[in-house]
Design a protein around this motif. Structure first.
Motif, mmCIF file in Angstrom:
data_model
loop_
_atom_site.group_PDB
_atom_site.id
_atom_site.type_symbol
_atom_site.label_atom_id
_atom_site.label_comp_id
_atom_site.label_asym_id
_atom_site.label_seq_id
_atom_site.Cartn_x
_atom_site.Cartn_y
_atom_site.Cartn_z
ATOM 1 N N GLU A 26 1.491 -7.533 0.720
ATOM 2 C CA GLU A 26 2.497 -7.653 -0.337
ATOM 3 C C GLU A 26 2.319 -6.560 -1.385
ATOM 4 O OE1 GLU A 26 5.229 -9.649 -0.935
ATOM 5 O OE2 GLU A 26 4.926 -10.116 1.179
ATOM 6 N N GLY A 27 1.072 -6.189 -1.651
ATOM 7 C CA GLY A 27 0.796 -5.182 -2.656
ATOM 8 C C GLY A 27 1.242 -3.792 -2.260
ATOM 9 N N GLN A 28 1.451 -3.548 -0.979
ATOM 10 C CA GLN A 28 1.905 -2.234 -0.536
ATOM 11 C C GLN A 28 3.278 -1.899 -1.109
ATOM 12 O OE1 GLN A 28 1.582 -2.563 3.732
ATOM 13 N NE2 GLN A 28 -0.357 -1.453 3.740
ATOM 14 N N SER A 29 4.133 -2.879 -1.225
ATOM 15 C CA SER A 29 5.471 -2.602 -1.740
ATOM 16 C C SER A 29 5.630 -2.944 -3.221
ATOM 17 C CB SER A 29 6.520 -3.383 -0.943
ATOM 18 O OG SER A 29 6.340 -4.767 -1.139
ATOM 19 N N VAL A 37 -5.162 -4.709 -5.138
ATOM 20 C CA VAL A 37 -4.442 -5.982 -5.073
ATOM 21 C C VAL A 37 -5.067 -6.875 -3.999
ATOM 22 C CG1 VAL A 37 -2.235 -7.051 -4.478
ATOM 23 C CG2 VAL A 37 -2.291 -5.085 -5.983
ATOM 24 N N GLY A 38 -5.413 -6.296 -2.859
ATOM 25 C CA GLY A 38 -6.053 -7.055 -1.792
ATOM 26 C C GLY A 38 -7.426 -7.567 -2.184
ATOM 27 N N VAL A 39 -8.202 -6.738 -2.872
ATOM 28 C CA VAL A 39 -9.538 -7.155 -3.309
ATOM 29 C C VAL A 39 -9.437 -8.262 -4.352
ATOM 30 C CG1 VAL A 39 -11.605 -6.382 -4.544
ATOM 31 C CG2 VAL A 39 -10.645 -4.973 -2.736
ATOM 32 N N TYR A 57 2.535 -15.253 -6.969
ATOM 33 C CA TYR A 57 2.990 -14.288 -7.974
ATOM 34 C C TYR A 57 3.457 -12.995 -7.311
ATOM 35 C CZ TYR A 57 2.593 -10.528 -11.367
ATOM 36 O OH TYR A 57 2.846 -9.415 -12.124
ATOM 37 N N LEU A 58 2.717 -12.521 -6.315
ATOM 38 C CA LEU A 58 3.110 -11.285 -5.637
ATOM 39 C C LEU A 58 4.420 -11.455 -4.881
ATOM 40 C CD1 LEU A 58 -0.298 -9.966 -4.287
ATOM 41 C CD2 LEU A 58 1.082 -9.005 -6.119
ATOM 42 N N TRP A 59 4.625 -12.618 -4.291
ATOM 43 C CA TRP A 59 5.887 -12.855 -3.575
ATOM 44 C C TRP A 59 7.073 -12.880 -4.534
ATOM 45 C CZ3 TRP A 59 3.571 -17.151 -0.070
ATOM 46 C CH2 TRP A 59 3.059 -16.573 1.089
ATOM 47 N N ILE A 60 6.865 -13.411 -5.729
ATOM 48 C CA ILE A 60 7.947 -13.516 -6.705
ATOM 49 C C ILE A 60 8.218 -12.170 -7.383
ATOM 50 C CG2 ILE A 60 8.578 -14.569 -8.910
ATOM 51 C CD1 ILE A 60 7.107 -17.079 -7.974
ATOM 52 N N LYS A 61 7.186 -11.365 -7.560
ATOM 53 C CA LYS A 61 7.314 -10.088 -8.257
ATOM 54 C C LYS A 61 8.281 -9.164 -7.517
ATOM 55 C CE LYS A 61 4.562 -6.227 -9.847
ATOM 56 N NZ LYS A 61 3.280 -5.550 -9.781
ATOM 57 N N ALA A 65 10.299 0.230 -8.476
ATOM 58 C CA ALA A 65 11.603 0.891 -8.504
ATOM 59 C C ALA A 65 11.589 2.248 -7.808
ATOM 60 C CB ALA A 65 12.068 1.069 -9.940
ATOM 61 N N ASN A 66 10.432 2.888 -7.716
ATOM 62 C CA ASN A 66 10.388 4.236 -7.165
ATOM 63 C C ASN A 66 10.269 4.255 -5.636
ATOM 64 O OD1 ASN A 66 7.804 3.354 -6.941
ATOM 65 N ND2 ASN A 66 6.870 5.036 -8.067
ATOM 66 N N GLN A 67 10.283 3.115 -4.983
ATOM 67 C CA GLN A 67 10.183 3.076 -3.534
ATOM 68 C C GLN A 67 11.505 2.594 -2.954
ATOM 69 O OE1 GLN A 67 6.940 0.581 -2.496
ATOM 70 N NE2 GLN A 67 5.403 2.105 -3.024
ATOM 71 N N LYS A 68 11.861 3.145 -1.816
ATOM 72 C CA LYS A 68 13.083 2.708 -1.135
ATOM 73 C C LYS A 68 12.794 1.439 -0.338
ATOM 74 C CE LYS A 68 14.932 7.323 -0.473
ATOM 75 N NZ LYS A 68 15.340 8.311 0.530
ATOM 76 N N MET A 69 13.759 0.565 -0.313
ATOM 77 C CA MET A 69 13.647 -0.630 0.519
ATOM 78 C C MET A 69 14.196 -0.298 1.913
ATOM 79 S SD MET A 69 12.208 -2.904 -1.284
ATOM 80 C CE MET A 69 12.442 -4.288 -0.203
ATOM 81 N N SER A 70 13.474 -0.676 2.950
ATOM 82 C CA SER A 70 13.935 -0.374 4.310
ATOM 83 C C SER A 70 14.797 -1.474 4.847
ATOM 84 C CB SER A 70 12.779 -0.227 5.263
ATOM 85 O OG SER A 70 11.725 0.443 4.711
#
Length: 70
Positions: A26-29, A37-39, A57-61, A65-70
């Motif tokens: 989840e932290g990758q995106s 984030v994983g640690v 929290y990570l799922w809700i976040k 903005a600077n990454q494209k959604m695939s």
């Protein structure tokens, strides 16, 4: 009793690793530093409810903005 504690410890550690991996994915995106984030997810999952709350929290976040959604 020793066998039961060993099995419980293995399940507990497998749960912590699973939460850590899910937090990393989840932290990758949703973060600039997926490793941290994983640690953090792994460490918080040692105290089980906190790891689940962090993953929620990570799922809700929203994604960065600077990454494209695939």
């Amino acid at each position: 009793m020793n066998i039961e504690l060993t099995i419980y410890g293995q399940v507990y550690m497998a749960f912590a690793v699973l939460i850590g991996v899910l937090c990393y994915r989840e932290g990758q995106s949703k973060s600039d530093s997926a490793t941290s984030v994983g640690v953090i997810g792994f460490v918080l999952s040692i105290f089980q409810p906190f790891g689940l709350f962090y993953l929620l929290y990570l799922w809700i976040k929203s994604p960065l903005a600077n990454q494209k959604m695939s």
